[in-house]
Design an enzyme around this catalytic site. Structure first.
Site, mmCIF file in Angstrom:
data_model
loop_
_atom_site.group_PDB
_atom_site.id
_atom_site.type_symbol
_atom_site.label_atom_id
_atom_site.label_comp_id
_atom_site.label_asym_id
_atom_site.label_seq_id
_atom_site.Cartn_x
_atom_site.Cartn_y
_atom_site.Cartn_z
ATOM 1 N N SER A 296 0.808 -1.220 0.000
ATOM 2 C CA SER A 296 0.000 0.000 0.000
ATOM 3 C C SER A 296 0.842 1.272 0.000
ATOM 4 C CB SER A 296 -0.947 0.013 1.204
ATOM 5 O OG SER A 296 -0.204 -0.095 2.397
ATOM 6 N N ASP B 237 -3.574 8.261 7.410
ATOM 7 C CA ASP B 237 -4.475 7.366 8.154
ATOM 8 C C ASP B 237 -3.668 6.688 9.260
ATOM 9 O OD1 ASP B 237 -3.029 5.392 6.875
ATOM 10 O OD2 ASP B 237 -4.695 4.673 5.637
ATOM 11 N N HIS C 143 -0.347 5.156 6.948
ATOM 12 C CA HIS C 143 0.353 5.671 5.776
ATOM 13 C C HIS C 143 0.720 7.134 5.918
ATOM 14 C CE1 HIS C 143 -2.099 2.222 4.424
ATOM 15 N NE2 HIS C 143 -0.958 1.893 3.860
#
Ligand SMILES: *[C@@H]1O[C@H](CO)[C@@H](O)[C@H](O)[C@H]1NC(C)=O
Ligand SMILES: *[C@@H]1O[C@H](CO)[C@@H](O)[C@H](O)[C@H]1NC(C)=O
Ligand SMILES: *[C@@H]1O[C@H](CO)[C@@H](O)[C@H](O)[C@H]1NC(C)=O
Length: 348
Positions: free
Chosen positions: A39, A311, A314
């Protein structure tokens, strides 16, 4: 750019360049760029997969003119920033994925590194079909930059499954913490990663940058989940990261026609202390669900450049810009070794 879109573009690019071999104006340093990872690099590949871990909704992408893209941050990722001048390439990265095939599968159909390499193989055969020549394809591919950002989920969505912290202290979807000590697990991971990097080289990659795992025990959701036990996660993940420079050194020795380099994510973060001191590193910019993703439709913080994390996991674009800058032009051997990405691009 997501896999399907990028595939369409790269294929049209190859058709186009057949007729425009020597254009020079505004040439980027390398003609192409391939991204593998999780991610930290995914630009939307998880959007259409059956997986709980997606970022294709607001407030993700709040700093993109058109809003959410599937990137797990407010704006660009490190992979985007490094490749900003390179228009041609494919991003295979998938949020939640890892070096091990089972990593992140609790979240759904994430695309493991082995599967990403399989997708790359499919793209390569299309490229050689279009160029109608294996050797033209090989010449082209060896000029590309390849980056690999992977390993975090082998800890967070495998060995120390954060989804349910009791997993780690009790029965788990993943068996690795009962099978291996942290030291053994680091060895197993590096051994598999080495095979995967050799496979990438066998597909024609000659300039490969691999990113170490950063200080994942300090991510807001991990701190919230594990309390001060979260330092054991850093300790375990650093056992893995510390083996990557020796791995790069041995690959460079073994394959003299390929250049691998190590980007020290932890070194970059550690030397960014003066920057981080000005940022809120404790709270996330967006409002969090219990799993650490942003609550859909929630209003994010206004001053995104004042936060380190978008978040629960990240970094914000502001941090990504700083990290990518040091990966691209190192200020110290602690950032990248033996090459930074700019040097890697310029190698013959
Ligand atoms: C820390 O780890 C111990 C086991 O080593 C566990 O009993 C305890 O609940 C953990 N604390 C937190 C906050 O996770
Ligand atoms: C862990 O955190 C608790 C409070 O949450 C604190 O009382 C304790 O001293 C901490 N332990 C260590 C080793 O830092
Ligand atoms: C990476 O950075 C960390 C933190 O600054 C440092 O302790 C470590 O030695 C570096 N690793 C390499 C291989 O340079």
């Amino acid at each position: 750019m997501a896999f399907d879109d990028a595939l369409r573009i790269i294929l049209s690019f190859f058709l186009f360049t057949k007729y425009l071999q020597n254009s020079v104006q505004g040439e980027p340093q390398v003609p192409c760029y391939f991204i593998f990872g999780d991610s930290f690099a995914d630009s939307g590949n998880n959007n259409n997969l059956d997986v709980d871990l997606r970022a294709n909704y607001s407030p993700y992408g709040v700093d993109f003119p058109k809003g959410p893209t599937g990137r797990y941050t407010n704006g660009r990722t490190v992979a985007d920033i490094i490749g900003k001048d390179i228009l041609k390439g494919v991003n295979y990265a998938s949020g939640g994925s890892g070096i091990r095939d089972e990593t992140g599968k609790e979240l759904g159909d994430v695309v493991s590194l082995n599967e990403q390499l399989g997708n790359h193989f499919t793209v390569l055969s299309k490229i050689s079909a279009i160029l109608n020549s294996e050797s033209a394809s090989r010449d082209y591919l060896q000029k590309c930059i390849y980056i690999v950002i992977i390993g975090t989920n082998d800890y967070l969505n495998n060995y120390f499954s954060y989804q349910n912290k009791n997993d780690y202290f009790g029965p788990s979807f993943y068996q690795t913490s009962t099978m291996y000590t942290p030291q053994q697990y680091a060895n197993v991971l590096v051994k598999q990663y080495s095979k995967q990097l050799k496979r990438l080289r066998s597909y024609g990659a000659r300039k490969v940058a691999i990113f170490g795992v950063g200080l994942i025990g300090q991510l807001p959701t991990i701190v919230r989940t594990f309390g001060n036990n979260s330092s054991m996660i850093d300790a375990a993940a650093q056992l893995f990261s510390r083996k990557l420079l020796p791995l790069v050194t041995s690959l460079n020795k073994k394959f003299t026609n390929a250049k691998f380099t190590y980007i020290n994510t932890t070194g970059i973060v550690t030397t960014s202390a003066p920057l981080l001191a000005h940022l809120n590193t404790k709270d996330s910019c967006c409002k969090l669900r219990s799993d650490g993703s942003c609550i859909e439709g929630s209003t994010p913080c206004l001053l995104r450049t004042h936060y380190a994390f978008f978040d629960g996991f990240h970094p914000t674009e502001a941090v990504n810009v700083a990290s990518a800058g040091k990966a691209y032009n190192k200020l110290s051997p602690l950032h990248a070794s033996p090459y930074d990405i700019c040097q890697l691009a310029q190698l013959p």
